[in-house]
Design a protein around this motif. Structure first.
Motif, PDB file in Angstrom:
ATOM      1  N   VAL A 137       0.740  -9.247  17.348  1.00 11.61           N
ATOM      2  CA  VAL A 137       1.564  -9.172  17.835  1.00 11.61           C
ATOM      3  C   VAL A 137       1.758  -9.159  16.758  1.00 11.61           C
ATOM      4  O   VAL A 137       3.518  -8.197  16.388  1.00 11.61           O
ATOM      5  CB  VAL A 137       2.546  -9.669  19.136  1.00 11.61           C
ATOM      6  CG1 VAL A 137       4.148  -9.862  18.643  1.00 11.61           C
ATOM      7  CG2 VAL A 137       1.841  -9.571  19.598  1.00 11.61           C
ATOM      8  N   ASP A 138       2.035  -9.990  15.376  1.00 14.90           N
ATOM      9  CA  ASP A 138       2.851 -10.317  14.241  1.00 14.90           C
ATOM     10  C   ASP A 138       2.188  -9.058  13.472  1.00 14.90           C
ATOM     11  O   ASP A 138       3.026  -8.468  12.627  1.00 14.90           O
ATOM     12  CB  ASP A 138       2.414 -11.515  14.308  1.00 14.90           C
ATOM     13  CG  ASP A 138       3.300 -12.964  14.401  1.00 14.90           C
ATOM     14  OD1 ASP A 138       4.058 -12.335  14.908  1.00 14.90           O
ATOM     15  OD2 ASP A 138       2.989 -13.637  14.959  1.00 14.90           O
ATOM     16  N   GLY A 139       0.628  -8.814  13.565  1.00 14.08           N
ATOM     17  CA  GLY A 139       0.020  -7.777  12.912  1.00 14.08           C
ATOM     18  C   GLY A 139       0.962  -6.073  13.016  1.00 14.08           C
ATOM     19  O   GLY A 139       1.044  -5.419  12.235  1.00 14.08           O
ATOM     20  N   ASN A 144       4.450  -2.253  11.434  1.00 18.80           N
ATOM     21  CA  ASN A 144       6.935  -1.454  12.358  1.00 18.80           C
ATOM     22  C   ASN A 144       7.688  -1.848  10.886  1.00 18.80           C
ATOM     23  O   ASN A 144       8.383  -0.805  10.662  1.00 18.80           O
ATOM     24  CB  ASN A 144       6.733  -1.859  13.381  1.00 18.80           C
ATOM     25  CG  ASN A 144       8.203  -1.382  13.791  1.00 18.80           C
ATOM     26  OD1 ASN A 144       8.507   0.115  13.780  1.00 18.80           O
ATOM     27  ND2 ASN A 144       9.299  -2.183  14.553  1.00 18.80           N
ATOM     28  N   GLN A 145       7.351  -2.991  10.496  1.00 18.99           N
ATOM     29  CA  GLN A 145       8.645  -3.400   9.404  1.00 18.99           C
ATOM     30  C   GLN A 145       8.478  -3.687   7.971  1.00 18.99           C
ATOM     31  O   GLN A 145       9.291  -3.536   7.363  1.00 18.99           O
ATOM     32  CB  GLN A 145       8.769  -5.258   9.727  1.00 18.99           C
ATOM     33  CG  GLN A 145       9.338  -5.302  10.873  1.00 18.99           C
ATOM     34  CD  GLN A 145       8.526  -6.648  11.970  1.00 18.99           C
ATOM     35  OE1 GLN A 145       9.324  -7.765  11.013  1.00 18.99           O
ATOM     36  NE2 GLN A 145       9.078  -7.320  12.888  1.00 18.99           N
ATOM     37  N   VAL A 146       6.976  -3.208   7.329  1.00 21.35           N
ATOM     38  CA  VAL A 146       6.956  -3.156   5.935  1.00 21.35           C
ATOM     39  C   VAL A 146       7.438  -1.568   5.698  1.00 21.35           C
ATOM     40  O   VAL A 146       8.543  -1.999   5.040  1.00 21.35           O
ATOM     41  CB  VAL A 146       5.628  -2.829   5.973  1.00 21.35           C
ATOM     42  CG1 VAL A 146       5.450  -2.418   4.365  1.00 21.35           C
ATOM     43  CG2 VAL A 146       5.111  -4.638   5.837  1.00 21.35           C
ATOM     44  N   PRO A 147       7.816  -0.477   6.466  1.00 26.25           N
ATOM     45  CA  PRO A 147       8.478   0.490   6.224  1.00 26.25           C
ATOM     46  C   PRO A 147      10.026   0.189   6.409  1.00 26.25           C
ATOM     47  O   PRO A 147      10.638   0.983   5.645  1.00 26.25           O
ATOM     48  CB  PRO A 147       7.796   1.626   7.477  1.00 26.25           C
ATOM     49  CG  PRO A 147       6.538   0.987   7.637  1.00 26.25           C
ATOM     50  CD  PRO A 147       6.321  -0.298   7.504  1.00 26.25           C
ATOM     51  N   LEU A 148      10.048  -0.819   7.130  1.00 25.45           N
ATOM     52  CA  LEU A 148      11.446  -1.193   6.867  1.00 25.45           C
ATOM     53  C   LEU A 148      12.538  -2.022   5.553  1.00 25.45           C
ATOM     54  O   LEU A 148      13.638  -1.298   5.751  1.00 25.45           O
ATOM     55  CB  LEU A 148      12.231  -1.753   8.064  1.00 25.45           C
ATOM     56  CG  LEU A 148      12.096  -1.542   9.211  1.00 25.45           C
ATOM     57  CD1 LEU A 148      12.150  -2.162  10.524  1.00 25.45           C
ATOM     58  CD2 LEU A 148      12.887  -0.008   9.856  1.00 25.45           C
ATOM     59  N   GLU A 167       6.110 -12.869   7.912  1.00 31.28           N
ATOM     60  CA  GLU A 167       4.848 -12.294   9.473  1.00 31.28           C
ATOM     61  C   GLU A 167       3.655 -12.197   8.919  1.00 31.28           C
ATOM     62  O   GLU A 167       2.840 -12.045  10.048  1.00 31.28           O
ATOM     63  CB  GLU A 167       6.135 -10.558   9.877  1.00 31.28           C
ATOM     64  CG  GLU A 167       7.426 -10.733  10.151  1.00 31.28           C
ATOM     65  CD  GLU A 167       6.995 -11.380  11.752  1.00 31.28           C
ATOM     66  OE1 GLU A 167       6.128 -12.340  12.220  1.00 31.28           O
ATOM     67  OE2 GLU A 167       8.224 -11.751  12.538  1.00 31.28           O
ATOM     68  N   SER A 168       3.505 -11.442   8.262  1.00 31.30           N
ATOM     69  CA  SER A 168       2.232 -11.157   6.672  1.00 31.30           C
ATOM     70  C   SER A 168       1.223 -12.209   6.946  1.00 31.30           C
ATOM     71  O   SER A 168       0.163 -12.802   7.563  1.00 31.30           O
ATOM     72  CB  SER A 168       1.700 -11.005   5.455  1.00 31.30           C
ATOM     73  OG  SER A 168       0.290 -11.059   5.340  1.00 31.30           O
ATOM     74  N   PHE A 169       1.772 -14.183   6.950  1.00 30.65           N
ATOM     75  CA  PHE A 169       1.742 -15.362   6.929  1.00 30.65           C
ATOM     76  C   PHE A 169       1.485 -15.390   7.959  1.00 30.65           C
ATOM     77  O   PHE A 169       0.469 -16.186   8.749  1.00 30.65           O
ATOM     78  CB  PHE A 169       2.348 -16.049   6.322  1.00 30.65           C
ATOM     79  CG  PHE A 169       1.472 -17.723   5.929  1.00 30.65           C
ATOM     80  CD1 PHE A 169       0.874 -17.482   4.897  1.00 30.65           C
ATOM     81  CD2 PHE A 169       2.336 -18.567   6.781  1.00 30.65           C
ATOM     82  CE1 PHE A 169       0.173 -19.041   4.924  1.00 30.65           C
ATOM     83  CE2 PHE A 169       2.440 -19.850   6.031  1.00 30.65           C
ATOM     84  CZ  PHE A 169       0.644 -19.919   5.402  1.00 30.65           C
ATOM     85  N   HIS A 170       2.447 -15.478   8.962  1.00 31.48           N
ATOM     86  CA  HIS A 170       1.683 -15.344  10.682  1.00 31.48           C
ATOM     87  C   HIS A 170       0.525 -14.600  11.057  1.00 31.48           C
ATOM     88  O   HIS A 170      -0.089 -15.304  12.133  1.00 31.48           O
ATOM     89  CB  HIS A 170       3.022 -15.374  11.668  1.00 31.48           C
ATOM     90  CG  HIS A 170       4.158 -15.785  10.748  1.00 31.48           C
ATOM     91  ND1 HIS A 170       5.626 -15.019  11.280  1.00 31.48           N
ATOM     92  CD2 HIS A 170       4.881 -17.588  10.398  1.00 31.48           C
ATOM     93  CE1 HIS A 170       6.758 -16.282  11.131  1.00 31.48           C
ATOM     94  NE2 HIS A 170       5.940 -16.672  10.327  1.00 31.48           N
ATOM     95  N   GLN A 171       0.457 -13.466  10.490  1.00 31.53           N
ATOM     96  CA  GLN A 171      -0.737 -12.566  11.018  1.00 31.53           C
ATOM     97  C   GLN A 171      -2.252 -13.682  10.892  1.00 31.53           C
ATOM     98  O   GLN A 171      -2.974 -13.868  11.312  1.00 31.53           O
ATOM     99  CB  GLN A 171      -0.575 -11.296  11.057  1.00 31.53           C
ATOM    100  CG  GLN A 171      -1.142 -10.025  11.216  1.00 31.53           C
ATOM    101  CD  GLN A 171      -2.675 -10.015  10.642  1.00 31.53           C
ATOM    102  OE1 GLN A 171      -3.195 -11.301   9.612  1.00 31.53           O
ATOM    103  NE2 GLN A 171      -4.014  -9.615  10.871  1.00 31.53           N
TER     104      GLN A 171
END
Length: 332
Positions: A137-139, A144-148, A167-171
């Motif tokens: 989910v975080d991956g 999805n979010q890095v391009p944002l 989110e990267s840390f959570h992944q």
């Protein structure tokens, strides 16, 4: 017979022209700038849905804080859930720069008039689910979010920079938990594989329907709110996840999954779009529970919001009185 002369074209609206030029030059639109109403509405819808997802997304993992198997795992999980709350607050603040009211957005959520990510309507049945949520989910969120971070709307893009770092840390936290479990007992390995089997397809659905069935993607991409289509992001997630699964030692539950040398990407099966529509429409495994708990938390927190508002009003009144006193004591 004479033909009527064509009406001369209306001169371009300078405000619209300036907005179009800003988008074309890949510059940022800021809250002070004029923007089309459709652009503003699209942003409010997308940012609100994103904020709601962060807040609702605290629930599946939050349930495991008291049941985590060690103090270290409790601390990690508690920190992650706290991060998700912060993400929601950043995003609600970004929506407010567009004239949205945070209380109204919350009301729309708990009344079922605004959506959140479909993935959070699935249950986290075992502690392995906590790891798979982090990994899948975080991956997917990272894809999805890095391009944002390059979104055309400034406040949204800037909020996403910090969100994506966390989110990267959570992944990585989720993946580390799964690596630990896969080095454990046979029962733990089976638990991880079971969680992977249950979360794989819902994670692919996170990116939304296929491009041809996505009503908002084309316009959002034209305005550079989004930078990639749903299908492009889904493909990126699959290509990123397959080698991670091989390293972990789990099997992704898709018999059609294979490397396509010609495309330089993986072929994969088709998610159950009927299920996605059912979940989005409110008939998922945990839809009612998630919204009910959010509604209860909102109602139980009424006194806190009222106390905070009264305190802020009192502080403002005192500052105003102090300013008046200084003005009287030191006349010009």
């Amino acid at each position: 017979m004479t033909t009527a002369a064509a009406e001369p074209a209306a001169p371009p609206d300078p405000l619209q022209q300036h907005f179009d030029d800003t988008i074309a030059r890949d510059h940022r639109v800021e809250p002070r700038d004029w923007m089309p109403e459709g652009y503003r509405r699209t942003l409010v819808r997308q940012i609100a849905q994103h904020a709601h997802s962060e807040i609702i997304g605290m629930q599946p993992e939050g349930d495991w804080i008291t049941r985590a198997p060690s103090l270290r795992r409790k601390a990690i999980l508690f920190a992650k859930v706290q991060d998700e709350a912060g993400h929601g607050l950043y995003l609600y603040s970004a929506a407010e720069t567009l004239g949205a009211d945070r209380a109204d957005l919350t009301r729309r959520l708990i009344e079922g008039r605004q959506k959140y990510s479909s993935i959070f309507n699935y249950p986290a049945d075992t502690f392995a689910d906590v790891g798979v949520i982090g990994w899948f989910v975080d991956g997917a969120a990272i894809c999805n979010q890095v391009p944002l971070c390059r979104s055309s709307y400034g406040p949204y893009a800037r909020a996403m920079v910090r969100v994506c770092k966390e989110e990267s840390f959570h992944q990585r936290q989720g993946y580390e938990l799964l690596l630990t479990m896969m080095r454990g007992t046979e029962g733990q390995r089976a638990m991880v594989q079971n969680a992977v089997d249950r979360w794989w397809w819902p994670s692919l659905m996170m990116f939304g329907p296929p491009d041809g069935d996505s009503p908002n993607s084309a316009q959002s991409t034209a305005w550079k709110i989004k930078r990639h289509s749903n299908d492009e992001l889904r493909q990126r997630f699959v290509d990123m996840t397959v080698p991670q699964a091989e390293r972990l030692g789990v099997t992704l539950p898709d018999p059609e999954l294979r490397w396509n040398e010609e495309r330089g990407s993986h072929d994969f099966g088709t998610p159950d779009w009927t299920e996605l529509q059912r979940v989005i429409s409110g008939d998922g495994p945990r839809n009612a529970e998630r919204v009910s708990r959010r509604r209860a938390a909102h109602e139980e927190g009424t006194w806190v919001r009222e106390a905070a508002a009264a305190h802020a009003a009192k502080q403002a009144e005192r500052r105003e009185e102090a300013a008046t006193s200084r003005s009287v004591a030191c006349p010009r």
